[in-house]
Scaffold this motif. Structure first.
Motif, short mmCIF file in Angstrom:
data_model
loop_
_atom_site.label_atom_id
_atom_site.label_comp_id
_atom_site.label_asym_id
_atom_site.label_seq_id
_atom_site.Cartn_x
_atom_site.Cartn_y
_atom_site.Cartn_z
N UNK A 9 0.79 -1.33 -0.09
CA UNK A 9 -0.15 0.10 -0.07
C UNK A 9 0.89 1.09 -0.13
N UNK A 10 1.76 1.21 0.66
CA UNK A 10 2.89 2.35 0.93
C UNK A 10 3.57 2.47 -0.46
N UNK A 11 3.69 1.39 -1.24
CA UNK A 11 4.51 1.90 -2.51
C UNK A 11 3.61 2.56 -3.63
N UNK A 196 -7.44 7.75 1.65
CA UNK A 196 -6.43 7.30 2.54
C UNK A 196 -4.88 7.23 1.65
N UNK A 197 -5.09 6.18 0.85
CA UNK A 197 -3.87 6.00 -0.08
C UNK A 197 -3.23 7.29 -0.71
N UNK A 198 -3.79 8.18 -1.04
CA UNK A 198 -3.36 9.39 -1.64
C UNK A 198 -2.84 10.46 -0.44
N UNK A 203 2.00 12.11 2.58
CA UNK A 203 3.07 12.17 3.84
C UNK A 203 4.38 11.41 3.67
N UNK A 204 4.48 10.45 2.94
CA UNK A 204 5.63 9.69 2.56
C UNK A 204 6.49 10.52 1.81
N UNK A 205 6.04 11.10 0.81
CA UNK A 205 6.80 11.87 -0.40
C UNK A 205 7.38 13.13 0.30
N UNK A 206 6.41 13.86 1.14
CA UNK A 206 6.78 15.23 1.79
C UNK A 206 6.81 15.39 3.25
N UNK A 207 7.72 14.28 4.00
CA UNK A 207 7.72 14.12 5.20
C UNK A 207 8.09 15.33 6.06
N UNK A 208 8.83 16.39 5.44
CA UNK A 208 9.31 17.57 6.10
C UNK A 208 8.12 18.77 5.99
N UNK A 210 4.47 17.84 5.23
CA UNK A 210 3.08 17.46 5.27
C UNK A 210 3.07 16.34 6.51
N UNK A 211 2.20 16.46 7.28
CA UNK A 211 1.74 15.34 8.43
C UNK A 211 0.41 15.14 8.60
N UNK A 212 -0.01 13.98 8.84
CA UNK A 212 -1.34 13.68 8.93
C UNK A 212 -1.61 12.75 10.09
N UNK A 213 -2.62 13.08 11.00
CA UNK A 213 -2.98 12.37 12.08
C UNK A 213 -4.56 11.96 12.22
N UNK A 214 -4.66 10.54 12.07
CA UNK A 214 -6.03 9.98 11.89
C UNK A 214 -6.63 9.91 13.08
#
Length: 277
Positions: A9-11, A196-198, A203-208, A210-214
């Motif tokens: 899913x991460x990929x 969620x996938x998007x 969050x993975x591509x822009x870790x510095x 964008x952050x998300x908390x569900x």
């Protein structure tokens, strides 16, 4: 049951985000941007070319624009008015925010949660490929300019994620925009989480940046996010502190919007630091 992300899913999420990055960079560096297709005064018809069922009551609708190079022409953070008919055949008009940007040429997409008693939900439930949707716009009070704030905090609930996703994408896909985004996204169950996938891909591509908390009211047995309703403590932990160069955006069901406004007021966020879609 294991609900946490798998490597597969991460990929996929990263791949989705990388495609968006390339498209966004091309769009933002382009000097010639095509004229938009929207009309603020009159409804225009757009053909449904693809419908993807995402869950039992959520679907993604792709509508074609006149040419493969056409853009919708929707300013960041604004929405469109969609016209349809309810179960009794009466006309209904409701605002929606596309999940696509003008860097997505030739089409636009809507992710729609269809409620059993929703009047416009009935119209989308009945739509099939080849049908047309009447659209008018742009609409909305929010006007975004790159760099207008240092950090956005975002409080979204349910389908209120769509304007947040649109703004976040526009920021992250613009190489010149260094604005940071901290998103809290609340739902009832894991299955209710839209895009969620998007979102995880961003969050993975822009870790510095964008952050998300569900946050879930009814979380699965295995869950590492928030539980219950969005609290003042969650906002303090995951959103920027009150400051002249930050803004908190909120969009969700009316009870959530009211509760979030009270939390923000109590935490010292001025009216200028808050915006409700």
């Amino acid at each position: 049951m294991e609900f946490l992300q798998t490597p597969e899913i991460q990929i996929v999420g990263v791949a989705v985000a990388l495609v968006a990055i390339v498209a966004g960079a091309v769009y933002f560096y382009s000097t010639k941007k095509p004229k938009g297709c929207l009309d603020p005064e009159n409804f225009k018809e757009f053909e449904l070319v693809k419908r993807t069922q995402l869950s039992h009551n959520v679907a993604k609708f792709r509508f074609s624009l006149p040419t493969s190079a056409s853009v919708l022409g929707l300013p960041i953070g604004q929405h469109i008015s969609c016209r349809g008919k309810d179960g009794q055949g009466e006309e209904v008009i409701k605002p929606y925010t596309p999940t696509t940007l003008d860097s997505d040429v030739g089409f636009f997409e809507l992710v729609i949660k269809m409620y059993p008693q929703g009047r416009m939900s009935h119209h989308f439930r009945e739509m099939r490929v080849g049908d047309h949707l009447a659209v008018k716009g742009p609409k909305g009070r929010f006007k975004y300019q790159p760099g207008q704030v240092r950090v956005f905090g975002m409080l979204a609930g349910g389908s209120g994620i769509t304007p947040m996703f649109q703004v976040a994408r526009a920021i992250l896909e613009n190489p010149k925009d260094k604005t940071k985004v901290h998103l809290i996204y609340a739902n009832v169950t894991f299955e209710d989480i839209l895009l969620k996938e998007e979102l995880d891909g961003l969050a993975t591509c822009y870790p510095d940046q964008f952050t998300i908390y569900y946050v879930l009211n009814q979380p699965p047995e295995v869950w590492n996010g928030g539980v219950g309703f969005v609290s003042k403590e969650m906002i303090q932990t995951h959103c920027p502190a009150p400051a002249p160069d930050i803004q908190i955006l909120r969009c969700g069901p009316p009870p959530m919007n009211k509760a979030m406004a009270a939390h923000l007021d109590n935490l010292g966020y001025s009216s200028q630091m808050q915006f409700q879609f």
